[in-house]
Enzyme design. Structure first.
Site, PDB file in Angstrom:
ATOM      1  N   CYS A   1     -24.935 -23.523 -22.074  1.00 41.09           N
ATOM      2  CA  CYS A   1     -23.688 -22.970 -22.037  1.00 41.09           C
ATOM      3  C   CYS A   1     -22.789 -23.302 -20.831  1.00 41.09           C
ATOM      4  CB  CYS A   1     -23.406 -21.588 -22.537  1.00 41.09           C
ATOM      5  SG  CYS A   1     -21.800 -20.945 -22.862  1.00 41.09           S
TER       6      CYS A   1
ATOM      7  N   CYS B   1     -16.832 -15.459 -17.118  1.00 43.38           N
ATOM      8  CA  CYS B   1     -16.561 -15.346 -18.587  1.00 43.38           C
ATOM      9  C   CYS B   1     -16.864 -13.993 -19.014  1.00 43.38           C
ATOM     10  CB  CYS B   1     -17.396 -16.552 -19.296  1.00 43.38           C
ATOM     11  SG  CYS B   1     -17.314 -18.192 -19.180  1.00 43.38           S
TER      12      CYS B   1
ATOM     13  N   CYS C   1     -23.332 -20.985 -11.665  1.00 41.94           N
ATOM     14  CA  CYS C   1     -22.711 -21.827 -12.859  1.00 41.94           C
ATOM     15  C   CYS C   1     -23.444 -23.096 -12.756  1.00 41.94           C
ATOM     16  CB  CYS C   1     -21.296 -21.950 -12.941  1.00 41.94           C
ATOM     17  SG  CYS C   1     -20.451 -20.532 -12.453  1.00 41.94           S
TER      18      CYS C   1
ATOM     19  N   CYS D   1     -20.424 -12.740 -19.579  1.00 40.00           N
ATOM     20  CA  CYS D   1     -21.578 -12.866 -18.728  1.00 40.00           C
ATOM     21  C   CYS D   1     -21.065 -12.062 -17.136  1.00 40.00           C
ATOM     22  CB  CYS D   1     -21.814 -14.386 -18.232  1.00 40.00           C
ATOM     23  SG  CYS D   1     -22.154 -15.312 -19.864  1.00 40.00           S
TER      24      CYS D   1
HETATM   25  S1  SF4 Z   1     -20.388 -18.064 -17.730  1.00 41.97           S
HETATM   26 FE1  SF4 Z   1     -21.375 -17.555 -19.684  1.00 41.97          FE
HETATM   27  S2  SF4 Z   1     -19.960 -17.942 -21.466  1.00 41.97           S
HETATM   28 FE2  SF4 Z   1     -19.279 -18.927 -19.431  1.00 41.97          FE
HETATM   29  S3  SF4 Z   1     -19.900 -20.977 -19.738  1.00 41.97           S
HETATM   30 FE3  SF4 Z   1     -21.459 -19.862 -18.387  1.00 41.97          FE
HETATM   31  S4  SF4 Z   1     -22.949 -18.954 -20.025  1.00 41.97           S
HETATM   32 FE4  SF4 Z   1     -21.184 -19.780 -21.208  1.00 41.97          FE
END
Ligand code: SF4
Length: 231
Positions: free
Chosen positions: A118, A201, A227, A204
């Site tokens: 993701c 986000c 990330c 998360c």
């Molecule tokens: S922080 Fe969570 S929702 Fe945002 S891009 Fe990464 S996995 Fe996806």
């Protein structure tokens, strides 16, 4: 020599020459070296870096990763930044797919099942595509953020994205950082005051209990700490 090799050499030299630079000195060097050809990244947790950057370049480009999963307060902070610093140009970097399109292809809530994928789709790829248009980027990474960031230099070559990376506030302690916010009345995401100390986000990001590591609220319980943007 190619431009990339030139910039790599430049970054290696600047890494030594600016090892002890203040944030303003590092940003001034960035403007003198790259002109309009750099961008300042912000997760819209606060406007510290944007405030510092606009002092040397009021019309600086600001990169915001619009993942489609942000808290409304984060979007509000982005819009407030535009109002407080009207010269800046906010660049919203978006994933190729909307959240609905991603859900249709990969199934809903990919962030719960495979947060790395993701993040790759919604952060890493859009970041890379945006950075490809610039020769340098500026980040608010600090050494105290996490053990993985303890050796962050003020200037470095970002091999992953192929451009120069400047981290002007890398040496700042939490006290220096919070002192700058209160002394200059810097805009902050309202979520910070209710316990969200490292904001990403919404799905998360969790609140952090007093005394806990601020980044412990990111991907809590999922064994993930970054990330993939700064690793
Ligand atoms: S922080 Fe969570 S929702 Fe945002 S891009 Fe990464 S996995 Fe996806």
């Amino acid at each position: 020599m190619t431009a990339t090799a030139d910039y790599k050499t430049l970054a290696e030299r600047a890494s030594k020459e600016l090892a002890e630079a203040t944030a303003t000195e590092a940003l001034r060097w960035t403007v003198e070296t790259f002109g309009d050809d750099f961008i300042v990244a912000s997760n819209m947790q606060d406007a510290v870096l944007i405030d510092l950057a606009t002092q040397v370049k009021p019309d600086v480009d600001v990169l915001f990763l619009q993942t489609g999963y942000h808290f409304p307060e984060t979007i509000g902070t982005r819009d407030a930044v535009q109002a407080v610093y009207p010269g800046v140009r906010i660049v919203n970097a978006e994933a190729e797919q909307s959240v609905a399109e991603q859900d249709a292809e990969y199934g809903p809530k990919l962030h719960e099942r495979d947060p790395n994928q993701c993040c790759h789709l919604r952060k890493v790829v859009p970041l890379r595509k945006t950075l490809a248009k610039y020769s340098a980027w500026v980040t608010g990474v600090r050494r105290v953020d996490a053990p993985t960031r303890a050796n962050t230099p003020i200037v470095t070559w970002d091999d992953r994205n192929g451009l120069v990376k400047i981290n002007p506030i890398a040496p700042w302690s939490d006290d220096e950082f919070n002192g700058y916010i209160s002394e200059h009345g810097i805009l902050e995401n309202p979520l910070v005051s209710i316990g969200y100390l490292s904001i990403g986000c919404a799905p998360c990001t969790a609140k952090v209990a007093p005394g806990q590591d601020p980044r412990s609220g990111r991907w809590a319980g999922q064994g993930k700490t970054e990330c993939g943007l700064h690793g």
